[in-house]
Design a protein around this motif. Structure first.
Motif, PDB file in Angstrom:
ATOM      1  N   MET A   1       0.837  -1.175   0.000  1.00  0.00           N
ATOM      2  CA  MET A   1       0.000   0.000   0.000  1.00  0.00           C
ATOM      3  C   MET A   1       0.885   1.243   0.000  1.00  0.00           C
ATOM      4  SD  MET A   1      -2.538   1.350   3.042  1.00  0.00           S
ATOM      5  CE  MET A   1      -3.856   0.221   2.688  1.00  0.00           C
ATOM      6  N   LYS A   2       0.532   2.182  -0.863  1.00  0.00           N
ATOM      7  CA  LYS A   2       1.211   3.481  -0.918  1.00  0.00           C
ATOM      8  C   LYS A   2       0.176   4.561  -0.649  1.00  0.00           C
ATOM      9  CE  LYS A   2       4.411   6.323  -3.166  1.00  0.00           C
ATOM     10  NZ  LYS A   2       5.397   6.814  -2.286  1.00  0.00           N
ATOM     11  N   ILE A   3       0.529   5.510   0.196  1.00  0.00           N
ATOM     12  CA  ILE A   3      -0.372   6.581   0.592  1.00  0.00           C
ATOM     13  C   ILE A   3       0.146   7.906   0.056  1.00  0.00           C
ATOM     14  CG2 ILE A   3      -1.438   7.779   2.541  1.00  0.00           C
ATOM     15  CD1 ILE A   3      -0.566   5.317   4.240  1.00  0.00           C
ATOM     16  N   THR A   4      -0.772   8.706  -0.462  1.00  0.00           N
ATOM     17  CA  THR A   4      -0.455  10.093  -0.787  1.00  0.00           C
ATOM     18  C   THR A   4      -1.530  10.953  -0.147  1.00  0.00           C
ATOM     19  OG1 THR A   4      -1.633   9.938  -2.900  1.00  0.00           O
ATOM     20  CG2 THR A   4       0.741   9.623  -2.959  1.00  0.00           C
ATOM     21  N   VAL A   5      -1.145  12.162   0.239  1.00  0.00           N
ATOM     22  CA  VAL A   5      -2.102  13.103   0.801  1.00  0.00           C
ATOM     23  C   VAL A   5      -2.047  14.407   0.012  1.00  0.00           C
ATOM     24  CG1 VAL A   5      -2.070  12.122   3.117  1.00  0.00           C
ATOM     25  CG2 VAL A   5      -0.460  13.907   2.552  1.00  0.00           C
ATOM     26  N   ASP A   6      -3.204  15.016  -0.143  1.00  0.00           N
ATOM     27  CA  ASP A   6      -3.308  16.296  -0.829  1.00  0.00           C
ATOM     28  C   ASP A   6      -3.499  17.360   0.242  1.00  0.00           C
ATOM     29  OD1 ASP A   6      -4.012  18.567  -2.248  1.00  0.00           O
ATOM     30  OD2 ASP A   6      -5.222  17.467  -3.701  1.00  0.00           O
ATOM     31  N   GLU A   7      -2.417  18.022   0.600  1.00  0.00           N
ATOM     32  CA  GLU A   7      -2.475  19.028   1.653  1.00  0.00           C
ATOM     33  C   GLU A   7      -3.417  20.169   1.307  1.00  0.00           C
ATOM     34  OE1 GLU A   7       1.425  20.332   2.756  1.00  0.00           O
ATOM     35  OE2 GLU A   7       2.061  18.327   3.361  1.00  0.00           O
TER      36      GLU A   7
END
Length: 66
Positions: A1-7
């Motif tokens: 699993m890879k996580i990205t966040v959109d600040e």
């Protein structure tokens, strides 16, 4: 699993931090999400999936989920 966040989308609600504190944190000055671990171990995956689902701003994106 890879996580990205959109600040830019994050509203600082903090649900992700409450659900997966080893993976997410918040900036002191404005509460915007900070990613502590972009590729957490499998034991963290259920909490991370719940955090992404509960995010009111839909700021968390998961790829390579099991």
């Amino acid at each position: 699993m890879k996580i990205t966040v959109d600040e830019a989308k994050c509203c600082g609600a903090g649900q992700c931090v409450l659900l997966a504190p080893d993976v997410f944190d918040q900036r002191e000055e404005d509460g915007i999400v900070r990613l502590r671990d972009a590729e957490p171990p499998p034991g963290q995956h259920p909490a991370v999936r719940e955090a992404a689902t509960m995010c009111p701003a839909a700021a968390i994106t998961l790829t390579g989920t099991d």
